[in-house]
Design an enzyme around this catalytic site. Structure first.
Site, PDB file in Angstrom:
ATOM      1  N   CYS A 187     -13.556 -10.102   6.993  1.00  0.00           N
ATOM      2  CA  CYS A 187     -14.760 -10.596   6.619  1.00  0.00           C
ATOM      3  C   CYS A 187     -15.266  -9.880   5.213  1.00  0.00           C
ATOM      4  CB  CYS A 187     -15.741 -10.467   7.569  1.00  0.00           C
ATOM      5  SG  CYS A 187     -16.193  -8.399   7.993  1.00  0.00           S
ATOM      6  N   CYS A 214     -13.793  -3.437  12.742  1.00  0.00           N
ATOM      7  CA  CYS A 214     -14.764  -3.822  11.874  1.00  0.00           C
ATOM      8  C   CYS A 214     -16.340  -4.073  12.519  1.00  0.00           C
ATOM      9  CB  CYS A 214     -14.507  -5.190  11.096  1.00  0.00           C
ATOM     10  SG  CYS A 214     -15.470  -5.774  10.060  1.00  0.00           S
ATOM     11  N   GLU A 245      -1.530  -0.992  -6.236  1.00  0.00           N
ATOM     12  CA  GLU A 245      -2.536  -0.378  -6.716  1.00  0.00           C
ATOM     13  C   GLU A 245      -1.979   0.325  -8.016  1.00  0.00           C
ATOM     14  OE1 GLU A 245      -5.631   1.466  -3.792  1.00  0.00           O
ATOM     15  OE2 GLU A 245      -3.626   1.713  -3.024  1.00  0.00           O
ATOM     16  N   ASP A 254      -3.282   0.902   6.977  1.00  0.00           N
ATOM     17  CA  ASP A 254      -2.557   0.915   5.627  1.00  0.00           C
ATOM     18  C   ASP A 254      -2.081  -0.885   5.598  1.00  0.00           C
ATOM     19  OD1 ASP A 254      -2.401   3.499   5.232  1.00  0.00           O
ATOM     20  OD2 ASP A 254      -0.638   3.695   6.395  1.00  0.00           O
ATOM     21  N   CYS A 296     -17.182  -7.949  11.987  1.00  0.00           N
ATOM     22  CA  CYS A 296     -16.344  -9.211  12.555  1.00  0.00           C
ATOM     23  C   CYS A 296     -15.629  -8.644  13.792  1.00  0.00           C
ATOM     24  CB  CYS A 296     -15.660  -9.779  11.521  1.00  0.00           C
ATOM     25  SG  CYS A 296     -14.301  -8.987  10.979  1.00  0.00           S
ATOM     26  N   CYS A 337     -12.736  -4.757   4.931  1.00  0.00           N
ATOM     27  CA  CYS A 337     -11.931  -5.495   5.905  1.00  0.00           C
ATOM     28  C   CYS A 337     -11.598  -6.726   5.588  1.00  0.00           C
ATOM     29  CB  CYS A 337     -13.232  -5.850   7.060  1.00  0.00           C
ATOM     30  SG  CYS A 337     -12.561  -7.039   8.226  1.00  0.00           S
ATOM     31  N   ASP A 347       0.729  -1.181   0.053  1.00  0.00           N
ATOM     32  CA  ASP A 347      -0.051   0.025  -0.039  1.00  0.00           C
ATOM     33  C   ASP A 347       0.980   1.138  -0.074  1.00  0.00           C
ATOM     34  OD1 ASP A 347      -2.497   1.541   0.171  1.00  0.00           O
ATOM     35  OD2 ASP A 347      -2.147   1.829   2.440  1.00  0.00           O
TER      36      ASP A 347
HETATM   37 ZN   LIG Z   1     -14.687  -7.396   9.423  1.00  0.00          ZN
END
Ligand SMILES: [Zn+2]
Length: 402
Positions: free
Chosen positions: A329, A346, A273, A356, A349, A326, A189
């Site tokens: 999940c 999150c 990216e 990052d 989850c 996330c 990243d």
């Molecule tokens: Zn999650």
């Protein structure tokens, strides 16, 4: 594989004069034929291609004596560059459909542009022995030797930097000793706070050379603006400023080379990216940090080093929400759009995500998914942009920090 070796030349006074003359003639030919092509098109709607220009150049040399004094390959390559500039313009025009592309070829200026010429190998006109480089018309030129130049010579580009140094970039066809195969894959990243964060959680700090040298730059700029026009102090101040900028570039390149080499050595697949750096630089607040970080250069280095060592650089789409997802999940958290949010739990989850690192993990996952879905050869350009053949080539510059 092709590899360019960059060396600093130590020309004699006469050689220096001839190098400058050659650069001048190359620029003259470029501008002359650009004007001619434009005129022909405007008046008779005719296009003059490379072969046509080449024939005209032969005639021109009979007219203008001093064009014969310099390396003929330099002039031919000027015409080739012009042809490429035209081709790039038209191909971009088709692709971009009205958007801003590379633009129409422009006249080369004596100042502010890259001052260089390229010469090709034919019948041993270029040779390297120890710390001496033989170039057409110039003869043997000494250089500072920092690394062994190996392989079959292809061409040499001689550049005069703005601080008045002469650099030769010697392109060779060479066998590259590949790094041993590894199984480790990594996602990167690219950021501003840290230069990059890997999916392993490693944080590479942003060296911000431009910012650290800002004071020095400012004092150089001040000295320059206060010096009287066409005084020797002005020349001195100008050179000092140019040297400071060169130093920043060298420091940054050194950092980028070391980092890209290490990542290539340690990993088999590297996912990144596909940043539209050009678009991001338009955001002025971030512009200086982004230009300073020179991600584009870094990605190019990763790509050609990957080619050398049988690694894969997989780009993922710009619109993939790498920060917001996330990695545990798959929940997409819109709150993470806020750049200030550095870490979050999150909501579904309750996994604790470092911004990052979470993004790097997602980039790795998405990259591997693309490779699995599309296969390696297609995946390489599935999301990436069309790479102009010259683009990577031009950047293949090793500074001895392999
Ligand atoms: Zn999650």
């Amino acid at each position: 594989m092709q590899k360019a070796f960059k060396v600093t030349l130590i020309p004699t006074h006469n050689q220096e004069v001839l190098i400058n003359k050659t650069i001048g003639c190359a620029r003259f030919v470029y501008n002359r034929f650009l004007t001619l092509r434009k005129e022909l098109y405007n008046t008779e709607q005719k296009t003059l291609n490379y072969n046509g220009c080449s024939q005209q150049l032969t005639l021109l040399k009979k007219e203008i004596e001093w064009l014969k004094e310099v390396d003929k390959f330099a002039l031919q390559n000027s015409l080739k560059n012009l042809e490429t500039a035209y081709k790039n313009f038209f191909s971009d025009l088709k692709k971009a459909k009205g958007k801003k592309g590379v633009g129409f070829p422009r006249l080369k200026k004596k100042h502010g542009c890259k001052q260089s010429y390229k010469t090709n190998l034919t019948n041993g006109n270029i040779q390297v022995i120890e710390n001496r480089l033989k170039l057409p018309k110039l003869g043997w030129v000494k250089f500072h030797k920092s690394q062994d130049i190996t392989g079959k010579l292809i061409n040499v580009t001689v550049t005069c930097t703005s601080s008045g140094k002469y650099i030769a970039s010697i392109l060779c066809e060479t066998e590259i000793e590949k790094y041993p195969q590894v199984t480790q894959n990594i996602g990167l990243d690219l950021g501003i706070k840290a230069y990059l964060v890997t999916s392993d959680g490693e944080v590479v700090d942003n060296p911000k050379y431009y910012r650290t040298q800002k004071r020095k730059l400012r004092s150089c700029h001040k000295k320059l603006s206060r010096s009287a026009k066409s005084s020797s102090n002005r020349v001195k101040a100008k050179n000092k400023l140019a040297r400071t900028y060169e130093r920043i570039t060298n420091l940054r390149d050194d950092f980028l080379h070391k980092l890209s080499t290490r990542l290539i050595k340690e990993n088999s697949i590297i996912c990144i990216e596909d940043l539209r750096v050009a678009n991001m630089v338009k955001n002025h607040k971030l512009a200086m940090s982004i230009s300073d970080a020179s991600w584009a250069k870094f990605v190019v280095m990763l790509e050609y080093k990957a080619l050398w060592h049988d690694r894969i650089v997989q780009k993922i789409g710009t619109f993939y929400p790498s920060s917001q997802t996330c990695n545990h999940c798959g929940f997409i958290n819109p709150l993470v759009k806020d750049l200030k949010l550095r870490e979050w739990s999150c909501p579904t989850c309750s996994n604790y995500n470092l911004r990052d690192n979470n993004a790097a993990l997602n980039i790795l996952g998405e990259g591997l998914r693309l490779i699995a879905a599309v296969g390696i050869p297609e995946a390489l350009n599935a999301c990436g942009e069309l790479v102009r053949p010259g683009a990577i080539q031009a950047e293949i510059v090793e500074t001895g920090i392999a």
